[in-house]
Design a protein around this motif. Structure first.
Motif, PDB file in Angstrom:
ATOM      1  N   GLY A  28      35.185  35.938  47.234  1.00  0.00           N
ATOM      2  CA  GLY A  28      36.276  36.906  47.314  1.00  0.00           C
ATOM      3  C   GLY A  28      36.923  37.170  45.969  1.00  0.00           C
ATOM      4  N   LEU A  29      37.174  36.101  45.204  1.00  0.00           N
ATOM      5  CA  LEU A  29      37.804  36.271  43.900  1.00  0.00           C
ATOM      6  C   LEU A  29      36.865  36.944  42.900  1.00  0.00           C
ATOM      7  N   SER A  30      35.572  36.652  42.990  1.00  0.00           N
ATOM      8  CA  SER A  30      34.604  37.304  42.106  1.00  0.00           C
ATOM      9  C   SER A  30      34.518  38.797  42.388  1.00  0.00           C
ATOM     10  N   VAL A  31      34.491  39.145  43.677  1.00  0.00           N
ATOM     11  CA  VAL A  31      34.455  40.558  44.056  1.00  0.00           C
ATOM     12  C   VAL A  31      35.743  41.248  43.610  1.00  0.00           C
ATOM     13  N   ALA A  32      36.869  40.585  43.795  1.00  0.00           N
ATOM     14  CA  ALA A  32      38.151  41.159  43.360  1.00  0.00           C
ATOM     15  C   ALA A  32      38.163  41.399  41.855  1.00  0.00           C
ATOM     16  N   PHE A  33      37.672  40.439  41.099  1.00  0.00           N
ATOM     17  CA  PHE A  33      37.611  40.569  39.641  1.00  0.00           C
ATOM     18  C   PHE A  33      36.765  41.773  39.233  1.00  0.00           C
ATOM     19  N   GLU A  34      35.583  41.883  39.822  1.00  0.00           N
ATOM     20  CA  GLU A  34      34.680  42.987  39.477  1.00  0.00           C
ATOM     21  C   GLU A  34      35.279  44.340  39.867  1.00  0.00           C
ATOM     22  N   LEU A  35      35.855  44.427  41.056  1.00  0.00           N
ATOM     23  CA  LEU A  35      36.450  45.693  41.489  1.00  0.00           C
ATOM     24  C   LEU A  35      37.629  46.082  40.605  1.00  0.00           C
ATOM     25  N   ALA A  36      38.473  45.108  40.274  1.00  0.00           N
ATOM     26  CA  ALA A  36      39.620  45.395  39.407  1.00  0.00           C
ATOM     27  C   ALA A  36      39.147  45.859  38.023  1.00  0.00           C
TER      28      ALA A  36
ATOM     29  N   ARG B  64      43.967  43.610  46.339  1.00  0.00           N
ATOM     30  CA  ARG B  64      44.830  42.555  46.884  1.00  0.00           C
ATOM     31  C   ARG B  64      43.933  41.557  47.595  1.00  0.00           C
ATOM     32  N   VAL B  65      44.168  40.283  47.335  1.00  0.00           N
ATOM     33  CA  VAL B  65      43.399  39.206  47.961  1.00  0.00           C
ATOM     34  C   VAL B  65      44.332  38.427  48.862  1.00  0.00           C
ATOM     35  N   PHE B  66      43.903  38.215  50.096  1.00  0.00           N
ATOM     36  CA  PHE B  66      44.677  37.441  51.064  1.00  0.00           C
ATOM     37  C   PHE B  66      43.868  36.241  51.522  1.00  0.00           C
ATOM     38  N   ASP B  67      44.535  35.107  51.607  1.00  0.00           N
ATOM     39  CA  ASP B  67      43.896  33.886  52.098  1.00  0.00           C
ATOM     40  C   ASP B  67      44.960  33.068  52.808  1.00  0.00           C
ATOM     41  N   LEU B  68      44.547  32.329  53.818  1.00  0.00           N
ATOM     42  CA  LEU B  68      45.487  31.489  54.553  1.00  0.00           C
ATOM     43  C   LEU B  68      45.933  30.270  53.760  1.00  0.00           C
TER      44      LEU B  68
ATOM     45  N   ALA C  11      34.076  53.909  38.469  1.00  0.00           N
ATOM     46  CA  ALA C  11      35.523  53.735  38.492  1.00  0.00           C
ATOM     47  C   ALA C  11      36.074  54.217  39.826  1.00  0.00           C
ATOM     48  N   PHE C  12      37.126  53.597  40.264  1.00  0.00           N
ATOM     49  CA  PHE C  12      37.790  53.991  41.497  1.00  0.00           C
ATOM     50  C   PHE C  12      38.891  54.977  41.155  1.00  0.00           C
ATOM     51  N   ASP C  13      38.951  56.069  41.904  1.00  0.00           N
ATOM     52  CA  ASP C  13      39.936  57.100  41.633  1.00  0.00           C
ATOM     53  C   ASP C  13      41.300  56.765  42.225  1.00  0.00           C
ATOM     54  N   SER C  14      41.320  56.239  43.434  1.00  0.00           N
ATOM     55  CA  SER C  14      42.592  55.930  44.074  1.00  0.00           C
ATOM     56  C   SER C  14      42.341  54.952  45.208  1.00  0.00           C
ATOM     57  N   GLY C  15      43.404  54.505  45.788  1.00  0.00           N
ATOM     58  CA  GLY C  15      43.284  53.616  46.927  1.00  0.00           C
ATOM     59  C   GLY C  15      43.382  52.163  46.528  1.00  0.00           C
ATOM     60  N   GLU C  16      43.342  51.367  47.546  1.00  0.00           N
ATOM     61  CA  GLU C  16      43.494  49.935  47.356  1.00  0.00           C
ATOM     62  C   GLU C  16      42.416  49.224  48.151  1.00  0.00           C
ATOM     63  N   VAL C  17      41.897  48.161  47.601  1.00  0.00           N
ATOM     64  CA  VAL C  17      40.898  47.353  48.276  1.00  0.00           C
ATOM     65  C   VAL C  17      41.563  46.058  48.685  1.00  0.00           C
ATOM     66  N   VAL C  18      41.366  45.685  49.938  1.00  0.00           N
ATOM     67  CA  VAL C  18      41.895  44.426  50.443  1.00  0.00           C
ATOM     68  C   VAL C  18      40.722  43.489  50.680  1.00  0.00           C
ATOM     69  N   ILE C  19      40.825  42.285  50.134  1.00  0.00           N
ATOM     70  CA  ILE C  19      39.797  41.272  50.306  1.00  0.00           C
ATOM     71  C   ILE C  19      40.407  40.112  51.066  1.00  0.00           C
ATOM     72  N   ILE C  20      39.751  39.740  52.146  1.00  0.00           N
ATOM     73  CA  ILE C  20      40.199  38.609  52.950  1.00  0.00           C
ATOM     74  C   ILE C  20      39.380  37.397  52.531  1.00  0.00           C
ATOM     75  N   GLY C  21      40.037  36.442  51.944  1.00  0.00           N
ATOM     76  CA  GLY C  21      39.379  35.216  51.502  1.00  0.00           C
ATOM     77  C   GLY C  21      39.437  35.072  49.996  1.00  0.00           C
ATOM     78  N   GLY C  22      40.080  34.004  49.540  1.00  0.00           N
ATOM     79  CA  GLY C  22      40.256  33.766  48.117  1.00  0.00           C
ATOM     80  C   GLY C  22      39.342  32.678  47.586  1.00  0.00           C
ATOM     81  N   GLY C  23      38.131  32.619  48.124  1.00  0.00           N
ATOM     82  CA  GLY C  23      37.149  31.679  47.596  1.00  0.00           C
ATOM     83  C   GLY C  23      36.427  32.289  46.405  1.00  0.00           C
ATOM     84  N   ILE C  24      35.390  31.637  45.978  1.00  0.00           N
ATOM     85  CA  ILE C  24      34.665  32.094  44.788  1.00  0.00           C
ATOM     86  C   ILE C  24      34.073  33.491  44.983  1.00  0.00           C
TER      87      ILE C  24
END
Length: 89
Positions: free
Chosen positions: A19-27, A34-38, A4-17
């Motif tokens: 980036g979104l998979s990593v974001a899902f797992e981390l959340a 936060r996920v950012f994509d152009l 589990a993450f105690d604090s802080g925020e993770v920023v992922i650059i790229g909303g492909g499969i």
């Protein structure tokens, strides 16, 4: 074991499969993500490959990479079920 993450925020650059998979797992493990994509998520390489996991048909020659691909393919049903459980999609 999931950590589990105690604090802080993770920023992922790229909303492909990836980036979104990593974001899902981390959340799921407690991170604020936060996920950012152009562009619109999952429209570049993810769109072209349609999320394909095909280590057998792609004929991966490198044995360690092929083993990683096979292991990832084996984990996919659990991952897809987790996404469905959280999203309903």
């Amino acid at each position: 074991m999931a950590r589990a993450f105690d604090s802080g925020e993770v920023v992922i650059i790229g909303g492909g499969i990836i980036g979104l998979s990593v974001a899902f797992e981390l959340a799921a493990r407690g991170a604020a993500v936060r996920v950012f994509d152009l562009a619109e998520p999952a429209k570049a390489a993810s769109w072209a490959a349609a999320g394909m996991l095909a280590p057998r048909t792609e004929h991966v020659a490198d044995a360690p990479l092929r083993d990683l691909c096979e292991a990832s393919l084996g984990l996919y049903p659990h991952f897809a079920a987790a996404v469905h459980a959280h999203s309903g999609v």
